[in-house]
Write a protein that holds these residues in place. Sequence first.
Motif, PDB file in Angstrom:
ATOM      1  N   SER A  58       0.845  -1.191   0.000  1.00 54.68           N
ATOM      2  CA  SER A  58       0.000   0.000   0.000  1.00 54.68           C
ATOM      3  C   SER A  58       0.877   1.236   0.000  1.00 54.68           C
ATOM      4  O   SER A  58       2.085   1.186   0.200  1.00 54.68           O
ATOM      5  CB  SER A  58      -0.929  -0.012   1.222  1.00 54.68           C
ATOM      6  N   GLU A  65      -1.217  -4.446   1.563  1.00 51.82           N
ATOM      7  CA  GLU A  65      -2.612  -4.564   1.148  1.00 51.82           C
ATOM      8  C   GLU A  65      -2.710  -5.691   0.133  1.00 51.82           C
ATOM      9  O   GLU A  65      -1.943  -5.737  -0.827  1.00 51.82           O
ATOM     10  CB  GLU A  65      -3.076  -3.245   0.516  1.00 51.82           C
ATOM     11  N   ASN A  69      -7.875  -6.809  -2.976  1.00 56.82           N
ATOM     12  CA  ASN A  69      -8.591  -5.620  -2.510  1.00 56.82           C
ATOM     13  C   ASN A  69      -8.320  -4.424  -3.420  1.00 56.82           C
ATOM     14  O   ASN A  69      -9.236  -3.695  -3.811  1.00 56.82           O
ATOM     15  CB  ASN A  69      -8.178  -5.292  -1.072  1.00 56.82           C
ATOM     16  N   TYR A  70      -7.050  -4.231  -3.741  1.00 52.74           N
ATOM     17  CA  TYR A  70      -6.701  -3.090  -4.588  1.00 52.74           C
ATOM     18  C   TYR A  70      -7.317  -3.207  -5.977  1.00 52.74           C
ATOM     19  O   TYR A  70      -7.764  -2.224  -6.570  1.00 52.74           O
ATOM     20  CB  TYR A  70      -5.175  -2.995  -4.720  1.00 52.74           C
ATOM     21  N   GLN A 140     -12.910  -7.361   1.359  1.00 54.03           N
ATOM     22  CA  GLN A 140     -12.942  -6.587   2.602  1.00 54.03           C
ATOM     23  C   GLN A 140     -13.672  -5.262   2.438  1.00 54.03           C
ATOM     24  O   GLN A 140     -13.299  -4.244   3.021  1.00 54.03           O
ATOM     25  CB  GLN A 140     -11.512  -6.333   3.113  1.00 54.03           C
ATOM     26  N   ILE A 141     -14.731  -5.285   1.635  1.00 55.22           N
ATOM     27  CA  ILE A 141     -15.543  -4.090   1.413  1.00 55.22           C
ATOM     28  C   ILE A 141     -16.918  -4.319   2.030  1.00 55.22           C
ATOM     29  O   ILE A 141     -17.598  -5.285   1.686  1.00 55.22           O
ATOM     30  CB  ILE A 141     -15.692  -3.774  -0.089  1.00 55.22           C
ATOM     31  N   ARG A 224     -12.406   3.626  -5.662  1.00 56.22           N
ATOM     32  CA  ARG A 224     -11.491   3.188  -4.598  1.00 56.22           C
ATOM     33  C   ARG A 224     -11.698   4.027  -3.338  1.00 56.22           C
ATOM     34  O   ARG A 224     -11.677   3.498  -2.218  1.00 56.22           O
ATOM     35  CB  ARG A 224     -10.049   3.268  -5.085  1.00 56.22           C
ATOM     36  N   TYR A 228     -13.047   2.114  -0.041  1.00 64.83           N
ATOM     37  CA  TYR A 228     -12.072   2.033   1.046  1.00 64.83           C
ATOM     38  C   TYR A 228     -11.872   3.429   1.640  1.00 64.83           C
ATOM     39  O   TYR A 228     -10.905   4.115   1.305  1.00 64.83           O
ATOM     40  CB  TYR A 228     -10.743   1.471   0.537  1.00 64.83           C
ATOM     41  N   SER A 231      -8.440   5.460   2.388  1.00 66.54           N
ATOM     42  CA  SER A 231      -7.330   4.951   1.585  1.00 66.54           C
ATOM     43  C   SER A 231      -6.692   6.070   0.774  1.00 66.54           C
ATOM     44  O   SER A 231      -7.246   7.162   0.640  1.00 66.54           O
ATOM     45  CB  SER A 231      -7.825   3.853   0.641  1.00 66.54           C
TER      46      SER A 231
END
Length: 268
Positions: A58, A65, A69-70, A140-141, A224, A228, A231
Amino acid sequence: MTRPAGATSAGVPLPAFTLWWREIVRFYRQTGRVVGVLASPVVFWLVIGSGFGTSFRSGNGGGQEHYLNYFFPGTLVMIVLFTSIFTMMSVIEDRKEGFLLSVLVAPVPRSAIVLGKVLGGTTLAAVQGMIFLIFAPFAQIHLAPVPVLLIAVVVFLVSFSLTALGFSIAWPMDSSQAFHGIVNLFLIPLWLLSGALFRITTASKWLQVIMRINPLTYGVDALRGIMYPGSDTNFPLPYDLATLLLFSLVMFGLALLMANRRTTRPAA
């Protein structure tokens, strides 16, 4: 192509709605296209995301990360891109089947044709993109109603602009092979350089310039930031939304310009 003399225009709303509905029905009757649009990006997300795994770092600190997820916002944009662009292949198919020529000689303004086709593709792309959110917990959202609404706005703007762009490309073409060539040469790199695969800050200086010019960068960045909170994002959300809105208006204007300046002709 000219219309019969004395023909009275049918207006914009009804013809646009009819063409919109035709796009919806036509797409969902082709089961293979529906499965392909959804399954291919999901497989791509899982394979690429799992391959990079935690090797992707990250932006801040020493933490890591997971790449799944990214990569999730970029995969959503990829679904929208594929659906928007390839839905507009129906313009070429309609020309070959003679349907488009029939529409052009009808008392229907060109703006209704553009609006109906573009809204049809936009609806399909936006629905496909929102369906992908069922995989959000695996990235993980955890979304509340307000973030989902914001995501829907971003997805709609990206879908509308890309569908209008696809219409502009497909309108003067007679060959689906030529359309695929343009997509592979121009539109896929547009997605690759949107921040979907790697951050702007880690790219080469010349790539950073291209990525900042690329309108899709602002769609990925907005998604994004919404998915997140807290982030690292490159731009504020209002700036992302304003850029996407401007891009949508420009692309729709281009679609109208192409439809009025280029007269379609029968396929050989």
